[in-house]
Design an enzyme around this catalytic site. Structure first.
Site, PDB file in Angstrom:
ATOM      1  N   GLY A   1       0.814  -1.203   0.000  1.00  0.00           N
ATOM      2  CA  GLY A   1       0.000   0.000   0.000  1.00  0.00           C
ATOM      3  C   GLY A   1       0.851   1.257   0.000  1.00  0.00           C
ATOM      4  O   GLY A   1       1.005   1.906   1.042  1.00  0.00           O
TER       5      GLY A   1
ATOM      6  N   SER B   1       1.293   3.511  -3.417  1.00  0.00           N
ATOM      7  CA  SER B   1       0.768   4.496  -4.366  1.00  0.00           C
ATOM      8  C   SER B   1      -0.614   4.989  -3.969  1.00  0.00           C
ATOM      9  O   SER B   1      -1.446   4.233  -3.456  1.00  0.00           O
ATOM     10  CB  SER B   1       0.695   3.895  -5.770  1.00  0.00           C
ATOM     11  OG  SER B   1       1.976   3.625  -6.274  1.00  0.00           O
TER      12      SER B   1
ATOM     13  N   GLU C   1      15.313  -5.115  -4.724  1.00  0.00           N
ATOM     14  CA  GLU C   1      15.255  -5.969  -5.914  1.00  0.00           C
ATOM     15  C   GLU C   1      16.019  -5.341  -7.063  1.00  0.00           C
ATOM     16  O   GLU C   1      15.481  -5.067  -8.115  1.00  0.00           O
ATOM     17  CB  GLU C   1      13.802  -6.204  -6.328  1.00  0.00           C
ATOM     18  CG  GLU C   1      13.319  -7.572  -5.970  1.00  0.00           C
ATOM     19  CD  GLU C   1      12.019  -7.903  -6.660  1.00  0.00           C
ATOM     20  OE1 GLU C   1      11.857  -9.076  -7.019  1.00  0.00           O
ATOM     21  OE2 GLU C   1      11.188  -7.027  -6.838  1.00  0.00           O
TER      22      GLU C   1
ATOM     23  N   SER D   1      10.005   4.254 -13.634  1.00  0.00           N
ATOM     24  CA  SER D   1       9.749   4.291 -15.069  1.00  0.00           C
ATOM     25  C   SER D   1      11.056   4.440 -15.856  1.00  0.00           C
ATOM     26  O   SER D   1      12.091   4.862 -15.324  1.00  0.00           O
ATOM     27  CB  SER D   1       8.814   5.449 -15.415  1.00  0.00           C
ATOM     28  OG  SER D   1       9.491   6.689 -15.260  1.00  0.00           O
TER      29      SER D   1
ATOM     30  N   GLU E   1      11.740   6.638 -17.983  1.00  0.00           N
ATOM     31  CA  GLU E   1      12.146   8.044 -17.975  1.00  0.00           C
ATOM     32  C   GLU E   1      12.940   8.377 -16.719  1.00  0.00           C
ATOM     33  O   GLU E   1      13.962   9.074 -16.763  1.00  0.00           O
ATOM     34  CB  GLU E   1      10.909   8.943 -18.072  1.00  0.00           C
ATOM     35  CG  GLU E   1      10.208   8.910 -19.420  1.00  0.00           C
ATOM     36  CD  GLU E   1       9.346   7.673 -19.614  1.00  0.00           C
ATOM     37  OE1 GLU E   1       8.874   7.450 -20.732  1.00  0.00           O
ATOM     38  OE2 GLU E   1       9.137   6.923 -18.632  1.00  0.00           O
TER      39      GLU E   1
END
Length: 396
Positions: free
Chosen positions: A127, A129, A244, A377, A379
């Protein structure tokens, strides 16, 4: 820099592969190979098999079930799990919340949660985002207010993977709004059966139900479920997100998907097409380069001055692109027939029932779009490389 594999490491790989093929049922591996959603009980069954073999949490401290393996051995294990179509240990459990509890939790929390997390007796979801706090986790608004011996949690999380399957959720919540936004965050473990929690599914473009919205309406959470210290959640979240690193390339998964694309292309006669053959061969070459980069990152783990290797960002970018390329090649092997597919009407129905040749390929194609978004992401990763490798954006 290590680029070769020792005889001992080759033997380790062979032992891992033999164990996986012998112990994990064919029905489970076939479903993973075809990229179909697994029933919850199959996911639990697979992880418990891995846990019995010592393969679920080898990166944990030894006292909590870890193994005295090198970083290279752990990377080999991950690659073999992926390549042989074995379900990975649930990342939310073994790669995220487990290491946080092991590092910062109380002794009571370690005894209660770590064995159950490793064996998937408890299924955790993440939990973090929120509608207003996606890539900027410091903007979390879900509030946890102390009231006697409980916190009262109110707010919303979104894109919560497997919340509909989970027993517990680990949450980043705001316990203080008076200072810098990073300083007011705390890390809570919350039982999903607690009154006031509501889960609403989000149907994604691949036709399946993976992610959800989770609403908290004055949910009572015992103070004993606070991990570490109140207000230190930002540090714990950064620790969690760094767990990770070397698996971000998904080398084993990409190899399995590309091998599948080659097999389908051969059956469809597409290997006679020079343009298709060139694209497939180029992807296979790029996969070999990715594997070498991953080996370099793995080999640097544990060095005192290593820090965070910027090549991790290269792994993330190229790994995502290769998974997307392989999915596109697979779709192309089906030809116009793929356009006859339809989405499932409900969570229980098989997707794309009109597609006779391979039902989940189109689903995998759409699902692959997420790889360049989650976990940082592409980007964001390019920005990291621009700053750390090229020195762009630095002040003199």
């Amino acid at each position: 820099m290590k680029l070769s594999v020792t005889a001992e490491e080759r033997q380790f790989r062979a032992e891992v592969r033999a164990t996986l093929l012998a112990d994990v049922p064919e029905r489970i591996r076939r479903a993973v190979y075809e990229e179909k959603p697994l029933p919850r009980e199959w996911v639990v069954e697979a992880q418990q098999i891995l846990n019995r073999a010592g393969y679920a949490v080898p990166h944990w401290p030894l006292e909590y079930g870890g193994r005295p393996w090198s970083a290279v051995q752990r990377a080999i294990l991950t690659e073999e799990i992926d390549r042989n179509a074995v379900p990975k240990p649930l990342a939310f459990n073994v790669a995220l919340v487990g290491p946080v509890i092991a590092a910062f939790g109380s002794e009571a929390q370690k005894r209660r949660f770590l064995p159950a997390i490793a064996n998937l007796d408890l299924w955790f979801c993440q939990g973090f985002s929120e509608p207003s706090a996606g890539s900027d986790l410091a903007a979390v608004r879900t509030a946890a207010v102390r009231d006697g011996d409980v916190y009262r949690v109110t707010g919303q999380k979104i894109w919560t993977t497997y919340a509909h399957e989970a027993d517990w959720i680990f949450c980043l919540v705001r316990t203080d709004s008076s200072g810098r936004k990073q300083q007011g965050l705390s890390f809570l473990l919350i039982d999903m059966a607690t009154p006031g929690i509501h889960v609403r599914p989000i149907r994604t473009i691949d036709g399946y139900h993976h992610v959800n919205e989770v609403f908290f309406d004055n949910v009572e959470v015992p103070l004993a479920n606070l991990v570490g210290e109140e207000g230190h959640g930002w540090a714990y979240a950064k620790f969690l997100l760094g767990q990770e690193r070397t698996s971000m390339g998904n080398v084993g998964f990409a190899r399995r998907r590309l091998e599948r694309a080659r097999s389908h292309a051969e059956a469809a006669g597409l290997l006679a097409d020079p343009a298709f053959r060139r694209r497939l061969t180029l992807a296979e070459i790029e996969l070999k380069a990715l594997e070498i980069i991953q080996m370099r990152v793995v080999a640097s783990e544990g060095a005192a001055d290593a820090g965070v290797d910027p090549k991790v960002s290269m792994l993330k970018i190229k790994g995502a692109e290769l998974l997307q390329t392989a999915a596109a090649l697979l779709v192309e092997t089906l030809g116009p027939e793929v356009l006859t597919a339809g989405f499932p009407r409900d969570a229980e129905s098989a997707p794309f029932q009109g597609l006779a040749s391979d039902p989940a390929i189109l689903s995998a194609y759409f699902s692959s779009r997420k790889y360049s978004i989650f976990g940082g992401s592409s980007e964001v990763q390019r920005g990291i490389l621009a700053k750390t490798v090229l020195g762009l954006g630095r002040t003199a």
